[in-house]
Write an enzyme that holds these catalytic residues in place. Structure first.
Site, mmCIF file in Angstrom:
data_model
loop_
_atom_site.group_PDB
_atom_site.id
_atom_site.type_symbol
_atom_site.label_atom_id
_atom_site.label_comp_id
_atom_site.label_asym_id
_atom_site.label_seq_id
_atom_site.Cartn_x
_atom_site.Cartn_y
_atom_site.Cartn_z
ATOM 1 N N LYS A 56 -86.397 -3.822 -33.058
ATOM 2 C CA LYS A 56 -86.453 -3.214 -34.397
ATOM 3 C C LYS A 56 -86.080 -1.733 -34.336
ATOM 4 O O LYS A 56 -85.378 -1.215 -35.215
ATOM 5 C CB LYS A 56 -87.857 -3.379 -34.980
ATOM 6 C CG LYS A 56 -88.104 -2.625 -36.283
ATOM 7 C CD LYS A 56 -87.200 -3.130 -37.401
ATOM 8 C CE LYS A 56 -87.647 -2.595 -38.757
ATOM 9 N NZ LYS A 56 -87.547 -1.133 -38.877
ATOM 10 N N HIS A 59 -82.367 -1.493 -33.942
ATOM 11 C CA HIS A 59 -81.803 -1.790 -35.265
ATOM 12 C C HIS A 59 -81.766 -0.527 -36.122
ATOM 13 O O HIS A 59 -80.751 -0.196 -36.745
ATOM 14 C CB HIS A 59 -82.627 -2.872 -35.963
ATOM 15 C CG HIS A 59 -82.370 -2.977 -37.439
ATOM 16 N ND1 HIS A 59 -82.893 -2.068 -38.345
ATOM 17 C CD2 HIS A 59 -81.635 -3.853 -38.169
ATOM 18 C CE1 HIS A 59 -82.486 -2.378 -39.572
ATOM 19 N NE2 HIS A 59 -81.726 -3.463 -39.489
ATOM 20 N N ASN A 60 -82.883 0.196 -36.152
ATOM 21 C CA ASN A 60 -82.950 1.404 -36.977
ATOM 22 C C ASN A 60 -82.017 2.491 -36.457
ATOM 23 O O ASN A 60 -81.420 3.242 -37.237
ATOM 24 C CB ASN A 60 -84.385 1.930 -37.028
ATOM 25 C CG ASN A 60 -85.257 1.115 -37.955
ATOM 26 O OD1 ASN A 60 -85.037 -0.079 -38.157
ATOM 27 N ND2 ASN A 60 -86.277 1.733 -38.513
ATOM 28 N N GLU A 63 -78.715 1.664 -37.632
ATOM 29 C CA GLU A 63 -78.693 1.994 -39.067
ATOM 30 C C GLU A 63 -78.356 3.472 -39.268
ATOM 31 O O GLU A 63 -77.554 3.825 -40.148
ATOM 32 C CB GLU A 63 -80.054 1.660 -39.668
ATOM 33 C CG GLU A 63 -80.235 2.005 -41.118
ATOM 34 C CD GLU A 63 -81.681 1.798 -41.562
ATOM 35 O OE1 GLU A 63 -82.237 2.710 -42.205
ATOM 36 O OE2 GLU A 63 -82.257 0.734 -41.247
ATOM 37 N N TYR A 64 -78.954 4.354 -38.472
ATOM 38 C CA TYR A 64 -78.626 5.778 -38.533
ATOM 39 C C TYR A 64 -77.124 5.972 -38.314
ATOM 40 O O TYR A 64 -76.475 6.748 -39.027
ATOM 41 C CB TYR A 64 -79.364 6.544 -37.436
ATOM 42 C CG TYR A 64 -80.742 7.052 -37.794
ATOM 43 C CD1 TYR A 64 -81.041 8.407 -37.746
ATOM 44 C CD2 TYR A 64 -81.766 6.188 -38.149
ATOM 45 C CE1 TYR A 64 -82.314 8.886 -38.035
ATOM 46 C CE2 TYR A 64 -83.040 6.646 -38.445
ATOM 47 C CZ TYR A 64 -83.310 8.007 -38.388
ATOM 48 O OH TYR A 64 -84.566 8.468 -38.683
ATOM 49 N N LYS A 133 -87.415 9.491 -40.346
ATOM 50 C CA LYS A 133 -88.769 9.055 -40.013
ATOM 51 C C LYS A 133 -89.041 9.041 -38.512
ATOM 52 O O LYS A 133 -90.192 8.961 -38.086
ATOM 53 C CB LYS A 133 -89.026 7.661 -40.586
ATOM 54 C CG LYS A 133 -88.982 7.587 -42.108
ATOM 55 C CD LYS A 133 -90.115 8.372 -42.734
ATOM 56 C CE LYS A 133 -90.163 8.160 -44.247
ATOM 57 N NZ LYS A 133 -91.246 8.924 -44.877
ATOM 58 N N ARG A 160 -78.262 14.848 -38.920
ATOM 59 C CA ARG A 160 -79.368 15.054 -39.869
ATOM 60 C C ARG A 160 -80.099 16.358 -39.561
ATOM 61 O O ARG A 160 -80.506 17.079 -40.476
ATOM 62 C CB ARG A 160 -80.346 13.875 -39.820
ATOM 63 C CG ARG A 160 -79.733 12.567 -40.286
ATOM 64 C CD ARG A 160 -80.799 11.520 -40.580
ATOM 65 N NE ARG A 160 -80.209 10.211 -40.843
ATOM 66 C CZ ARG A 160 -80.858 9.185 -41.353
ATOM 67 N NH1 ARG A 160 -82.148 9.309 -41.665
ATOM 68 N NH2 ARG A 160 -80.255 8.024 -41.569
ATOM 69 N N ARG A 321 -72.165 20.542 -8.191
ATOM 70 C CA ARG A 321 -73.576 20.342 -7.843
ATOM 71 C C ARG A 321 -73.803 20.553 -6.352
ATOM 72 O O ARG A 321 -74.814 21.137 -5.936
ATOM 73 C CB ARG A 321 -74.041 18.937 -8.254
ATOM 74 C CG ARG A 321 -74.052 18.708 -9.763
ATOM 75 C CD ARG A 321 -74.436 17.271 -10.112
ATOM 76 N NE ARG A 321 -75.839 17.016 -9.836
ATOM 77 C CZ ARG A 321 -76.285 16.145 -8.933
ATOM 78 N NH1 ARG A 321 -75.441 15.443 -8.200
ATOM 79 N NH2 ARG A 321 -77.576 15.975 -8.765
ATOM 80 N N HIS A 327 -76.379 19.146 -3.411
ATOM 81 C CA HIS A 327 -76.867 17.855 -3.880
ATOM 82 C C HIS A 327 -76.112 16.666 -3.280
ATOM 83 O O HIS A 327 -76.470 15.521 -3.537
ATOM 84 C CB HIS A 327 -76.775 17.788 -5.410
ATOM 85 C CG HIS A 327 -77.725 18.715 -6.098
ATOM 86 N ND1 HIS A 327 -79.091 18.553 -6.060
ATOM 87 C CD2 HIS A 327 -77.512 19.839 -6.825
ATOM 88 C CE1 HIS A 327 -79.679 19.513 -6.755
ATOM 89 N NE2 HIS A 327 -78.734 20.321 -7.231
#
Length: 357
Positions: A56, A59-60, A63-64, A133, A160, A321, A327
């Site tokens: 879910k 999914h959201n 949607e964004y 949200k 946003r 790096r 590294h």
């Protein structure tokens, strides 16, 4: 469960997860109240533990991405093609009869047609500062945790955040230089450009869903959820915000190949991207020249170009790096063997290998 005003009458999309022993007792109830797509319930067992919540959330996040892509198409039609709201609504109504058919395209056309009590379009009167949200952010957090480039949803969230800087943007618009170029000098054929925007939107949408399912696949692998991606696509065909014709092709792709590593590698989506690619690049190039921000369109194309590049400049990153932090790096001829170069002649053989995020 997907929440949407009209779903109270037609049923929601349901994504149940948890203890599998509970599903036989709940299946009939959930599938009877769920939305239907071609007679099939948009509800099936997702998996163990929190898998339903995770699906879910993704999914959201998607949607964004969908909403941001449509907003960017709107911006291009308005400022680039210079259409009025009635004309833009007509364009989106036309798009909704083809491959872009979806709930969000449908309601966007309706929104653009809407007039207030003065008989004027309402969208230009709405403060351009978008709320959120948190589920888009959560999707990005998960992508970072699993090390996956879910770039389009990330850009949708940041768009946003940028929109919320309304007062700063107003000040910057008056103080900082912007392109001084006429849309007519960039867009020679506006009818053709409208078609190109639709293709760019479709290609970007494919990338967004490909990234979303990459994240689902990695979570499924690490948490041993054994997610059924074809079933998930079916669950999203009705009763939810991202329902669209497009999801039927995703279901078909995963039904044909359960082990499909990326939607872009499915023949249907490979062909779709191939047919849209030139338009995609034209639209983004025009947007850059006109100063129309298209972060979701352009991040989708950047992902595509990176994903399809046999060699990317990460080799230089590894050298940098190793130079400043010892590294180490792998050689193409010796994969799995980590080596260090004494770049300055004074660094010695000490290497840094304490952690790898």
């Amino acid at each position: 469960m997907m929440r949407e005003e009209r779903r109270a009458r037609f049923g929601p999309s349901l994504m149940p997860g948890g203890n599998p022993a509970a599903w036989p007792h709940l299946k009939d109830i959930f599938q009877k109240i769920a939305a239907k797509s071609n007679g099939e319930p948009c509800c099936d067992w997702v998996g163990n533990a929190g898998s339903g919540h995770f699906v879910k959330m993704v999914h959201n996040g998607i949607e964004y991405g969908d909403m941001q892509l449509i907003a960017e198409a709107y911006h291009l039609l308005s400022k680039g093609v210079e259409l009025n709201h009635d004309q833009m609504a007509e364009v989106l109504d036309d798009w909704n009869k083809g491959e872009l058919e979806s709930f969000l395209i449908e309601i966007t056309a309706n929104i653009l047609k809407y007039r207030d009590e003065k008989g004027e379009p309402i969208v230009p009167k709405i403060r351009d500062s978008a709320g959120q949200k948190g589920t888009g952010k959560w999707t990005c957090f998960a992508a970072l945790e699993y090390g996956l480039p879910v770039t389009l949803i990330g850009e949708a969230v940041f768009a946003r955040c940028l929109s919320a800087l309304k007062d700063e943007r107003v000040l910057a618009s008056k103080k900082l230089p912007r392109p001084q170029i006429s849309p007519d000098s960039v867009i020679a054929d506006k009818r053709e450009f409208i078609k190109q925007i639709s293709k760019a939107l479709y290609a970007s949408k494919i990338v967004s869903y490909a990234q979303g399912f990459m994240l689902l696949a990695e979570a499924s692998k690490q948490l041993k959820w054994d997610l059924n991606f074809g079933a998930i696509a079916l669950m999203w065909r009705g009763g939810c915000i991202i329902r669209s014709r497009f999801l039927g092709e995703i279901k078909r792709a995963f039904d044909n190949n359960k082990n499909l590593s990326n939607l872009l590698l499915d023949d249907f989506f490979t062909k779709a991207i191939s047919e849209a690619q030139d338009s995609w690049r034209v639209v983004i190039g025009a947007a850059v020249r006109l100063g129309i921000p298209v972060p979701a369109f352009s991040s989708a194309l950047a992902f595509y170009d990176g994903y399809t590049s046999e060699v990317v400049p990460a080799n230089l990153l590894q050298a940098q790096r190793d130079y400043f932090g010892a590294h180490t790096y792998e050689l193409l001829a010796q994969p799995g063997q980590w080596v260090h170069t004494n770049w300055t002649g004074t660094g010695g053989r000490v290497t840094s290998n304490a952690y790898n995020a």
